[in-house]
Scaffold this motif. Sequence first.
Motif, short mmCIF file in Angstrom:
data_model
loop_
_atom_site.label_atom_id
_atom_site.label_comp_id
_atom_site.label_asym_id
_atom_site.label_seq_id
_atom_site.Cartn_x
_atom_site.Cartn_y
_atom_site.Cartn_z
N HIS A 270 0.84 -1.21 0.00
CA HIS A 270 0.00 0.00 0.00
C HIS A 270 0.88 1.25 0.00
CE1 HIS A 270 -3.32 2.65 0.67
NE2 HIS A 270 -2.97 2.96 1.91
N PHE A 271 1.95 1.22 0.77
CA PHE A 271 2.92 2.32 0.84
C PHE A 271 3.51 2.60 -0.55
CE2 PHE A 271 7.55 3.21 1.42
CZ PHE A 271 7.47 4.46 2.03
N LEU A 272 3.90 1.54 -1.25
CA LEU A 272 4.46 1.69 -2.60
C LEU A 272 3.41 2.24 -3.57
CD1 LEU A 272 6.51 -1.64 -2.90
CD2 LEU A 272 7.35 0.62 -2.26
N ASP A 273 2.17 1.78 -3.44
CA ASP A 273 1.09 2.27 -4.31
C ASP A 273 0.85 3.76 -4.11
OD1 ASP A 273 0.62 -0.18 -5.48
OD2 ASP A 273 -1.01 -0.74 -4.12
N ILE A 274 0.81 4.19 -2.84
CA ILE A 274 0.59 5.60 -2.53
C ILE A 274 1.69 6.47 -3.14
CG2 ILE A 274 0.55 7.31 -0.66
CD1 ILE A 274 -2.03 5.70 -0.89
N LEU A 275 2.93 6.02 -3.00
CA LEU A 275 4.06 6.78 -3.55
C LEU A 275 3.97 6.87 -5.07
CD1 LEU A 275 7.01 5.45 -1.35
CD2 LEU A 275 6.03 7.75 -1.32
N ASN A 276 3.67 5.75 -5.71
CA ASN A 276 3.58 5.75 -7.17
C ASN A 276 2.43 6.62 -7.66
OD1 ASN A 276 5.81 4.08 -7.80
ND2 ASN A 276 4.66 2.28 -7.16
N GLN A 277 1.32 6.66 -6.90
CA GLN A 277 0.20 7.53 -7.26
C GLN A 277 0.60 9.00 -7.21
OE1 GLN A 277 -3.12 6.57 -4.69
NE2 GLN A 277 -3.08 4.41 -5.28
N LYS A 278 1.54 9.31 -6.31
CA LYS A 278 2.01 10.69 -6.17
C LYS A 278 3.20 10.99 -7.08
CE LYS A 278 0.31 11.80 -1.59
NZ LYS A 278 -0.40 13.00 -2.10
N GLY A 279 3.52 10.04 -7.96
CA GLY A 279 4.61 10.25 -8.91
C GLY A 279 5.99 9.99 -8.35
N VAL A 280 6.05 9.35 -7.18
CA VAL A 280 7.34 9.00 -6.57
C VAL A 280 7.61 7.52 -6.86
CG1 VAL A 280 8.69 8.89 -4.45
CG2 VAL A 280 6.97 10.68 -4.73
N LYS A 281 8.63 7.25 -7.64
CA LYS A 281 8.94 5.88 -8.02
C LYS A 281 9.69 5.18 -6.90
CE LYS A 281 9.10 6.94 -12.96
NZ LYS A 281 9.95 6.96 -14.19
N PHE A 282 9.09 4.08 -6.42
CA PHE A 282 9.68 3.35 -5.30
C PHE A 282 9.46 1.85 -5.51
CE2 PHE A 282 11.24 6.10 -1.98
CZ PHE A 282 11.77 5.25 -1.02
N GLY A 283 10.45 1.05 -5.13
CA GLY A 283 10.32 -0.40 -5.21
C GLY A 283 10.78 -1.03 -3.90
N ALA A 284 10.74 -2.36 -3.84
CA ALA A 284 11.15 -3.07 -2.62
C ALA A 284 11.81 -4.39 -2.99
CB ALA A 284 9.95 -3.31 -1.71
N ILE A 285 12.77 -4.80 -2.16
CA ILE A 285 13.47 -6.07 -2.36
C ILE A 285 13.65 -6.76 -1.01
CG2 ILE A 285 15.66 -7.16 -3.02
CD1 ILE A 285 16.08 -5.20 -5.13
N PRO A 286 13.23 -8.04 -0.91
CA PRO A 286 13.50 -8.80 0.31
C PRO A 286 14.95 -9.29 0.34
CG PRO A 286 12.28 -10.16 -1.24
CD PRO A 286 12.43 -8.81 -1.88
N LEU A 287 15.59 -9.19 1.50
CA LEU A 287 16.97 -9.66 1.65
C LEU A 287 16.97 -10.98 2.41
CD1 LEU A 287 18.97 -6.41 2.54
CD2 LEU A 287 18.62 -7.46 0.31
#
Length: 425
Positions: A270-287
């Motif tokens: 949801h956090f990533l979706d909100i950022l992308n909706q605001k034009g902020v490109k963000f991704g995530a990677i599990p370590l």
Amino acid sequence: MPEVKTDLVCTGCSLLCDDIIVEVEDGKILHTHHICARGYGRHYQVNFKYRILKPTIKATRENKEISYEEALQEIVSLLKNAKNPFFYGWASATSEAQQKGIQLAQKYSGLIDSASTFTTGSAVQQFIQKEIKVPKLSFIKDNADVLLFWGSNPTASHIRLLSKYALLARGLNTDRGIEDRQAITLDIRRTDMSKFCPNFLIITPGKDKILLESLIQIIQGKSFSEESVANISRKDLYEIAGIIKEAGFGVVFFGNGFVKTDENMGTLFHFLDILNQKGVKFGAIPLDGGYNSVGFNMNLKKQVNLELNADFRKNPPIQNRDLFVTMLKKGKIDLLFVLGSDPISNFPFNLSKLIAKIPIITIDFQQTPTTKISKVVIPTTIPGVESDGTAYRLDFEPITLKKFLNPPNGIHSDDIILFDLLEMS
């Protein structure tokens, strides 16, 4: 004269560094280059004093050496007589071995699960289920200007991540390295990441979800009245949110400390979706530490359309996050087949005691507490050193492993051992 082997892949962790240089002479490693402490340990296990060189069977209190063929026959006999065989491990096995392991579990109507299910496996499952793209490490190197490390400490788990792809790496649009990036670390205790991140914040254990929800609230511009959340002050929360909102491209590297519940992952997406909706490109990677932990989930999806584990006693097979522990506590497992793991060392003592009561088959290249109590042990090669194969890097990218040494006489790769077991079954 030493022979120089270049562009080798290290299986010390899921970073799968592909720029390793090794000097070899007379079948021995003389020197290694571009390698971290974990990778060094992995490569020098070739001559480890606890290396297993012969198959063994438990005879009364001692392990008796037997031939490879006898070991295979004994394993097949044990599998045929088991009602609930459990195939466990796989995070440190090649994709070829994982694929055959899934086939073997299916053939004997058994259960199969990866050791990574107890770390980031459930997160990988959700990435696959939701078809969420994981940013490639090369793209992160070239473009990521905001890095958020949440419940992860790559200085211990993925040692070259910071210098090769992340904080210290110099890329096309980040040619000044650390000067072109901002890093934030959120963890429950101070780690060596504090040496690299001025924004190192210690959070209250178990409060990841509420902290992430607070950041979402601030990023959305909603009213926020709390003075602190999860030990993070209001001032620091707004500062973190401000850094995130200004990202050209950002990444969340999260570890075992974050993947406690599926709710945490849902909030992260949801956090990533909100950022992308605001034009902020963000991704995530599990370590995750296992060099091919992602591969197990990927191969399971391809073969049986499941993403976490599989109970082949059911038709169609089902999956369950607590599959191994539930079966173990109920005393339902009557045979444990272990490859690419050491459950006796990895589990708490109360669970290790239960595991020790079960007949165990282990495929491994070195002695471990699990091999010492196993009914049958077959030694294997070290992938990426003595045998070829394929593994999935932590960014879900398939990487080819190349052998550069011949294994000891009579030692086979994990996928060949499993192939032979399938042929005999």
